[in-house]
Design a protein around this motif. Structure first.
Motif, short mmCIF file in Angstrom:
data_model
loop_
_atom_site.label_atom_id
_atom_site.label_comp_id
_atom_site.label_asym_id
_atom_site.label_seq_id
_atom_site.Cartn_x
_atom_site.Cartn_y
_atom_site.Cartn_z
N GLU A 40 0.81 -1.22 0.00
CA GLU A 40 0.00 0.00 0.00
C GLU A 40 0.84 1.27 0.00
O GLU A 40 0.31 2.36 0.24
N ALA A 41 2.13 1.15 -0.27
CA ALA A 41 2.98 2.34 -0.31
C ALA A 41 2.77 3.07 -1.64
O ALA A 41 1.91 2.72 -2.45
N GLN A 42 3.56 4.09 -1.86
CA GLN A 42 3.51 4.87 -3.10
C GLN A 42 4.92 5.35 -3.38
O GLN A 42 5.59 5.85 -2.46
N TYR A 43 5.39 5.19 -4.62
CA TYR A 43 6.67 5.80 -4.94
C TYR A 43 6.46 7.30 -5.10
O TYR A 43 5.65 7.74 -5.91
N ARG A 44 7.24 8.06 -4.33
CA ARG A 44 7.22 9.51 -4.43
C ARG A 44 8.64 9.96 -4.76
O ARG A 44 9.61 9.41 -4.22
N PRO A 45 8.80 10.95 -5.62
CA PRO A 45 10.11 11.25 -6.21
C PRO A 45 11.07 11.98 -5.27
O PRO A 45 11.32 13.17 -5.40
N GLY A 46 11.63 11.23 -4.34
CA GLY A 46 12.66 11.77 -3.48
C GLY A 46 14.04 11.53 -4.08
O GLY A 46 14.20 11.32 -5.28
N PHE A 47 15.05 11.51 -3.21
CA PHE A 47 16.43 11.36 -3.67
C PHE A 47 16.71 9.90 -3.98
O PHE A 47 16.37 9.01 -3.20
N LEU A 48 17.37 9.63 -5.11
CA LEU A 48 17.60 8.26 -5.56
C LEU A 48 18.84 7.62 -4.96
O LEU A 48 19.04 6.41 -5.11
N GLY A 49 19.70 8.39 -4.33
CA GLY A 49 20.88 7.81 -3.69
C GLY A 49 21.73 7.03 -4.66
O GLY A 49 22.11 7.51 -5.74
N ARG A 50 22.05 5.78 -4.29
CA ARG A 50 22.90 4.94 -5.12
C ARG A 50 22.32 4.70 -6.50
O ARG A 50 23.06 4.46 -7.46
N ASN A 51 21.00 4.73 -6.63
CA ASN A 51 20.38 4.52 -7.95
C ASN A 51 20.86 5.53 -8.98
O ASN A 51 20.80 5.27 -10.19
N ASN A 52 21.31 6.70 -8.51
CA ASN A 52 21.81 7.70 -9.45
C ASN A 52 22.99 7.17 -10.27
O ASN A 52 23.21 7.61 -11.40
N TYR A 53 23.76 6.23 -9.71
CA TYR A 53 24.88 5.66 -10.46
C TYR A 53 24.39 4.93 -11.70
O TYR A 53 25.00 5.00 -12.77
N PHE A 54 23.28 4.19 -11.57
CA PHE A 54 22.76 3.44 -12.71
C PHE A 54 22.36 4.37 -13.85
O PHE A 54 22.52 4.04 -15.02
#
Length: 666
Positions: A448-462
């Protein structure tokens, strides 16, 4: 003469000797706490290559000092989040706790602030204990039993007592306890309850009553009043008739005269609206009757005259304030000016609103996160007619300029039944990575969560260094889009949620710049289940998959998850004790469809996970090994539902980079 000999020797030196690369570093050796199976050696050069992307931090507001404009925050300056004190905007962060395990929250004693209490588990087990930290001598005192699962305490107005819940009676029910933190021997059970969803919310102004939320599911909850001395309870939101629509209540607070409560609720609405409930009549007055989005965070000022609130508008936040005008058993809202951010903060997520105890200061604290900024603590000042914001923390991004991070784009597609599904798309720099880009689909948990556009952290490397596009979908069952949408994946409708991912895969060819032949799906918790479901149902549409702490069979998951949360999960997934539901859950289980998982899979798990036990990971890994499907497995023996310790998260990241290079990019 010597100079001539030197020059001649340089010319005679083989060119390759001058240009030779430094010797390769040996592969990384996994720490003893890690179980690594099937993961190839990690090149020793990789940590240096990706290092900056592992060094970002985030700050989260915890509490205001009761008399001074200073605060407690959590942030990481070692391996885990710890409590820090900040005394002014942009001031130094003074670390107060130093534990190997993260601190999950902290709050000042609310009259003098001579000490604070905080919550901490061990090894990711989520069996949090409460502790007292004394400023006078730095001494830390255990306030709970050291064994059971305990909620964070809620302070009485006089600061003499706290209320919290604990599973210590039988491991399943979250009973109500009261205690004076100054005297741990005063700890006592106030009331025995049935179920694992009880949460204290507030004390009445005279501290004689407790406002408690009984949670059944995200769609159903009730409000109760407990006598703070005897434990006698009274329900103030009666249950609807059989077959009637359920109602959810959350984030409840007493009005300052004690005659009513403020709350968010979806009663008579698709969305969570601010409401006032008169305790004498039970009448509900909606303060924002026409709002078309959820009120995601709010707080009542300590003089009871105003409420600050944030709206969740398609995942993004807007911040607002209303003044309260009391009437005869009702309250109406008078809108006030919204804050002025300087510089402006577009596309952010705002959480954790909290007014300072002293109304004369006119200070509201909150957290702000965005694609180009980790979570930081801001304040909004309204004293003396001000309408300005201030920044109290400035978290680091590993030395990478914020402009280098991709901003999200809201995208939409139609699913199999015509429902519109939305998500956020991050694209790499086209000048650096021309042509169609590999795609990583990252599915949130909850469900029941929702993705909200916060900071991507390590994902930014991809995105920045590997040139991958990333899509974060909000499939049916996600919150933030109304309660009807929220219930579209319940029970026997479970398969419809991953059909939304199939619809995303069908939509992707219509979007220029996406390489539909190179797709990886990943997710954590319920997102891990979705990853396994996509891998077993749509193997021909993906290259590989990464499952993080995901259930592989809801029947075995429900039998083995911690007892305090089992009934709460049965409402969402279905009751495995019912033969028809058990047959359905077994039929759709990725574990029982493992023969369809033909693409490489990476499974990550915490050994102490109380939510999704490690057996869920171990059984899918063992099954895939038997059928010779390529499978990597990484488990940390000192983690729970996800890796909280930086050293473990870093090794998971290194392994993920290798997995992507090997199975997505080639």
């Amino acid at each position: 003469m010597n100079r001539i000999v030197l020059l001649v020797s340089l010319f005679l030196t083989p060119l390759g000797a001058l240009a030779a690369d430094p010797p390769a570093k040996p592969p990384l050796t996994p720490a003893d706490n890690l179980v690594v199976d099937g993961v190839p050696p990690i090149p020793g050069e990789l940590p240096e290559q990706v290092g900056r992307y592992t060094e970002s931090r985030a700050a989260g507001f915890q509490d205001w000092h009761p008399t001074r404009p200073e605060m407690l925050i959590t942030t990481r300056f070692g391996d885990t989040n710890q409590i820090h004190r900040v005394t002014q905007p942009g001031g130094d962060r003074t670390q107060l706790t130093f534990f190997p395990d993260r601190i999950d929250g902290g709050s000042f004693e609310p009259t003098k602030g001579d000490y604070f209490v905080f919550a901490k588990g061990a090894g990711g087990n989520e069996f949090n204990q409460n502790y007292r930290y004394d400023f006078a001598n730095g001494q830390i005192t255990l306030l709970t039993d050291g064994k059971s699962r305990n909620s964070e305490p809620i302070w009485s107005n006089r600061g003499e007592r706290v209320v919290y819940t604990s599973t210590r009676r039988n491991g399943a029910d979250t009973d109500i306890y009261v205690e004076s933190p100054a005297d741990p021997k005063s700890d006592r059970i106030l009331a025995e309850v049935k179920g694992g969803g009880w949460e204290p919310a507030d004390w009445s102004p005279d501290d004689t009553k407790l406002l408690v939320v009984e949670g059944i599911s995200i769609n159903e909850s009730y409000l109760w009043l407990f006598d703070s001395q005897t434990g006698e309870k009274k329900e103030i939101t009666p249950r609807p008739p059989e077959g009637a629509e359920k109602v959810a209540y959350s984030a409840a607070l007493f009005s300052k005269d004690g005659k009513g409560v403020f709350v968010t609720t979806d009663r008579e609405s698709e969305f969570q609206r601010l409401a006032y409930i008169d305790l004498a009549s039970g009448k509900h007055t909606y303060l924002l009757p026409d709002v078309k989005w959820d009120v995601s965070s709010w707080d009542l000022s300590h003089d009871g005259k105003q409420i600050a609130y944030a709206l969740n508008e398609n995942g993004l936040s807007t911040l607002h304030r209303i003044e309260l005008v009391p009437g005869n058993g009702t309250v109406t809202a008078r809108p006030q000016k919204d804050p002025v951010f300087n510089p402006p903060l577009p596309a952010v997520v705002i959480t954790g609103l909290r007014w300072h105890h002293d109304p004369k200061l006119g200070l509201l604290a909150f957290n702000v996160a965005g694609a180009r900024s980790p979570s930081d603590v801001y304040t909004w000042s309204i004293a003396d007619g001000k309408n300005a914001t201030g920044r109290w923390t400035a978290s680091e991004t590993g030395g990478i300029p914020a402009t280098q991070f991709s901003e999200p784009e809201l995208v939409r597609w139609k699913s199999f039944d015509g429902k519109e599904i939305t998500g956020f798309l991050h694209m790499p720099d086209a000048s650096k990575f021309p042509g169609p880009r590999p795609v990583i689909i990252n599915i949130h948990g909850g469900p029941e969560a929702q993705y909200r556009p916060g900071f991507l952290g390590r994902n930014n490397y991809f995105i920045n260094e590997l040139g991958c596009a990333m899509v974060f979908p909000n499939v049916r069952g996600s919150e933030g889009y109304g309660k009807t949408f929220l219930k579209l994946d319940d029970g026997f409708k479970r398969e419809d949620s991953y059909k939304d991912i199939l619809a995303l895969l069908d939509w992707m060819p219509t979007r220029p710049g996406l390489d539909t032949k190179k797709v990886m799906v990943t997710g954590g918790s319920y997102g891990g289940f979705m990853t396994l479901a996509v891998a077993s149902n749509y193997a021909d549409r993906i290259r590989c998959a990464l499952d993080v702490v995901g259930p592989s069979n809801f029947v075995t998951f429900l039998k083995n998850t911690e007892s305090y949360r089992r009934d709460l999960r049965r409402v969402e997934y279905g009751d495995e004790r019912d033969p028809k539901m058990a047959e359905f859950l077994n039929r759709i289980a990725p574990l029982n469809n493992a023969q369809k998982i033909t693409k490489p899979l990476f499974v990550v798990q915490g050994a102490n996970d109380p939510r999704v036990p490690k057996t869920e990971a171990e059984q899918i890994v063992a099954t895939l090994k038997k059928q010779a499907t390529p499978v990597w497995f990484l488990m940390a023996n000192d983690e729970g539902h996800g890796f909280a310790k930086k050293k473990n998260a870093d090794f998971q990241f290194y392994s993920t980079v290798q997995f992507i290079r090997e199975h997505l990019l080639k």
